[in-house]
Scaffold this motif. Sequence first.
Motif, short mmCIF file in Angstrom:
data_model
loop_
_atom_site.label_atom_id
_atom_site.label_comp_id
_atom_site.label_asym_id
_atom_site.label_seq_id
_atom_site.Cartn_x
_atom_site.Cartn_y
_atom_site.Cartn_z
N LEU A 1 0.81 -1.21 0.00
CA LEU A 1 0.00 0.00 0.00
C LEU A 1 0.86 1.27 0.00
CD1 LEU A 1 -3.00 1.00 0.29
CD2 LEU A 1 -2.58 1.07 2.76
N HIS A 2 0.55 2.17 -0.95
CA HIS A 2 1.26 3.45 -1.07
C HIS A 2 2.79 3.26 -1.09
CE1 HIS A 2 -2.64 5.17 -0.43
NE2 HIS A 2 -2.71 4.83 0.83
N ALA A 3 3.23 2.28 -1.88
CA ALA A 3 4.66 1.93 -1.89
C ALA A 3 5.55 3.13 -2.17
CB ALA A 3 4.92 0.85 -2.93
N ASP A 4 5.08 4.06 -3.00
CA ASP A 4 5.91 5.19 -3.40
C ASP A 4 6.19 6.16 -2.26
OD1 ASP A 4 3.15 5.71 -3.47
OD2 ASP A 4 3.37 7.33 -4.92
N ARG A 5 5.37 6.09 -1.20
CA ARG A 5 5.57 7.01 -0.07
C ARG A 5 5.43 6.34 1.28
NH1 ARG A 5 0.32 8.37 1.66
NH2 ARG A 5 -1.35 8.12 0.10
N SER A 6 5.43 5.03 1.29
CA SER A 6 5.21 4.29 2.53
C SER A 6 6.35 4.48 3.53
CB SER A 6 5.03 2.80 2.23
OG SER A 6 4.91 2.06 3.44
N LEU A 7 6.00 4.51 4.81
CA LEU A 7 6.98 4.59 5.89
C LEU A 7 7.46 3.22 6.32
CD1 LEU A 7 5.07 7.22 8.10
CD2 LEU A 7 7.02 7.65 6.60
N LEU A 8 6.86 2.17 5.79
CA LEU A 8 7.25 0.80 6.16
C LEU A 8 8.65 0.49 5.65
CD1 LEU A 8 3.94 -0.99 5.13
CD2 LEU A 8 4.75 -0.72 7.48
N GLY A 9 9.47 -0.09 6.51
CA GLY A 9 10.80 -0.50 6.07
C GLY A 9 10.76 -1.52 4.95
N LEU A 10 9.75 -2.39 4.99
CA LEU A 10 9.66 -3.43 3.95
C LEU A 10 9.22 -2.87 2.61
CD1 LEU A 10 6.41 -4.12 3.52
CD2 LEU A 10 6.73 -5.39 5.63
N ALA A 11 8.84 -1.59 2.57
CA ALA A 11 8.41 -0.99 1.30
C ALA A 11 9.58 -0.72 0.35
CB ALA A 11 7.65 0.30 1.55
N ASP A 12 10.80 -0.65 0.88
CA ASP A 12 11.95 -0.31 0.05
C ASP A 12 12.10 -1.26 -1.14
OD1 ASP A 12 12.57 1.83 1.64
OD2 ASP A 12 14.14 0.80 2.78
N GLU A 13 12.06 -2.56 -0.87
CA GLU A 13 12.22 -3.53 -1.96
C GLU A 13 11.05 -3.49 -2.93
OE1 GLU A 13 14.87 -7.22 -0.61
OE2 GLU A 13 13.20 -6.87 0.76
N HIS A 14 9.87 -3.16 -2.42
CA HIS A 14 8.72 -3.02 -3.32
C HIS A 14 8.91 -1.82 -4.24
CE1 HIS A 14 6.18 -6.18 -1.73
NE2 HIS A 14 6.33 -5.73 -0.50
N ARG A 15 9.36 -0.71 -3.70
CA ARG A 15 9.61 0.48 -4.53
C ARG A 15 10.64 0.18 -5.60
NH1 ARG A 15 8.76 3.65 0.30
NH2 ARG A 15 10.87 3.24 0.98
N GLN A 16 11.71 -0.49 -5.21
CA GLN A 16 12.77 -0.82 -6.16
C GLN A 16 12.27 -1.78 -7.22
OE1 GLN A 16 15.52 -2.21 -3.17
NE2 GLN A 16 16.64 -0.29 -3.14
N THR A 17 11.42 -2.72 -6.83
CA THR A 17 10.84 -3.65 -7.82
C THR A 17 9.94 -2.90 -8.78
OG1 THR A 17 10.92 -5.52 -6.28
CG2 THR A 17 9.39 -5.69 -8.13
N GLU A 18 9.12 -2.00 -8.26
CA GLU A 18 8.25 -1.20 -9.13
C GLU A 18 9.07 -0.40 -10.14
OE1 GLU A 18 5.49 1.25 -7.09
OE2 GLU A 18 4.52 -0.39 -6.01
N ASP A 19 10.16 0.19 -9.67
CA ASP A 19 11.03 0.97 -10.58
C ASP A 19 11.63 0.08 -11.66
OD1 ASP A 19 10.51 3.25 -9.13
OD2 ASP A 19 12.39 3.19 -8.00
N TYR A 20 12.07 -1.11 -11.26
CA TYR A 20 12.69 -2.04 -12.22
C TYR A 20 11.66 -2.51 -13.24
CZ TYR A 20 15.86 -5.68 -13.90
OH TYR A 20 16.68 -6.46 -14.68
N LEU A 21 10.46 -2.78 -12.76
CA LEU A 21 9.39 -3.22 -13.65
C LEU A 21 9.03 -2.12 -14.64
CD1 LEU A 21 7.26 -5.29 -14.48
CD2 LEU A 21 5.86 -4.53 -12.55
N SER A 22 8.95 -0.90 -14.15
CA SER A 22 8.63 0.22 -15.02
C SER A 22 9.69 0.41 -16.10
CB SER A 22 8.50 1.50 -14.18
OG SER A 22 8.19 2.61 -14.98
N ALA A 23 10.95 0.22 -15.73
CA ALA A 23 12.05 0.40 -16.68
C ALA A 23 12.19 -0.77 -17.65
CB ALA A 23 13.37 0.59 -15.93
N SER A 24 11.54 -1.91 -17.33
CA SER A 24 11.70 -3.12 -18.15
C SER A 24 11.04 -3.01 -19.51
CB SER A 24 11.12 -4.33 -17.41
OG SER A 24 9.69 -4.28 -17.41
N GLY A 25 10.02 -2.16 -19.61
CA GLY A 25 9.27 -2.06 -20.86
C GLY A 25 8.09 -3.01 -20.93
N LEU A 26 7.96 -3.90 -19.95
CA LEU A 26 6.81 -4.82 -19.92
C LEU A 26 5.55 -4.06 -19.52
CD1 LEU A 26 8.08 -8.03 -18.07
CD2 LEU A 26 7.00 -7.98 -20.31
N PRO A 27 4.44 -4.28 -20.21
CA PRO A 27 3.17 -3.74 -19.73
C PRO A 27 2.85 -4.34 -18.36
CG PRO A 27 2.98 -4.46 -22.01
CD PRO A 27 4.28 -5.01 -21.49
#
Length: 285
Positions: free
Chosen positions: A105-131
């Motif tokens: 939830l709200h990965a882009d601005r979450s205060l949860l420590g476990l959100a870091d890897e989710h944010r990084q995964t989202e960034d990698y997925l966005s850069a991959s070119g996959l829909p």
Amino acid sequence: MIAITGATGQLGRLVIDHLLNRLRPDQVVALVRDPVKATDLAGLGITVRQADYDDPATLEAALSGVEKLLLISSNEVGKRLSQHRNVIDAAKAAGVKFLTYTSVLHADRSLLGLADEHRQTEDYLSASGLPFALLRNGWYTENYTASIPSALAHGALVGGAGSGRISSAARADYAEAAAVVLASPVEPGQIFELAGDEAYTLAGLAAELSRQSGKEIPYRDLPEADYREFLLKAGLPEHFAALLADSDAAASRGALFDDDRQLGTLLGRPTTPLSESVRLALGSI
């Protein structure tokens, strides 16, 4: 074909159950680390393929012919990003047309420590070119109802979330939402912020537990360090105790609250109420 990673996990199995209400079994592929644990899925007519997040060689072969993929986030905190990258790379190489990822939830601005890897995964997925689409799942109510036996045994519900409001939902709610998204046309780049319809505090959870159990169960709030120590003394591993204490501390500052009701809208029904989750937890003791 639609493939599900972690198909023998708690969320993965529920997603498959809901998908089978919408698709034929031969349209579903269960990706699992150990196929022996998925013999019941194979018995339903589902294709079972061995796929290990840590072994890229297994992933591309497992994704052959798959059109849509649900990447259920790994449960190995600290290794998630590399594992998720392996799956995303394999999906791209295998020609997967659409990938849906279970983030937080709200990965882009979450205060949860476990959100870091989710944010990084989202960034990698966005850069991959996959829909892709993102299922930013809020907290599972089961994360808290799992502590009910301990609360009953010790006469108090212990946590570190203060008066933070928690918009959790049952794991089955998130699983059904994933099935809805997988079985429907979805615009690439769509982000679903998913959380329960109702919000509660841990004091509220203790009050509901007291009401249903007939025992007076107060909520005992602890500072993050003290709660972490409490969890360690209860026998939890160091990394898990630290994660739970951090999550409650973040919840005290609003990290687990959301009032947009996107999950209920996606489901076309109200999310599972806290009272029902408490009832089910008590019934399983």
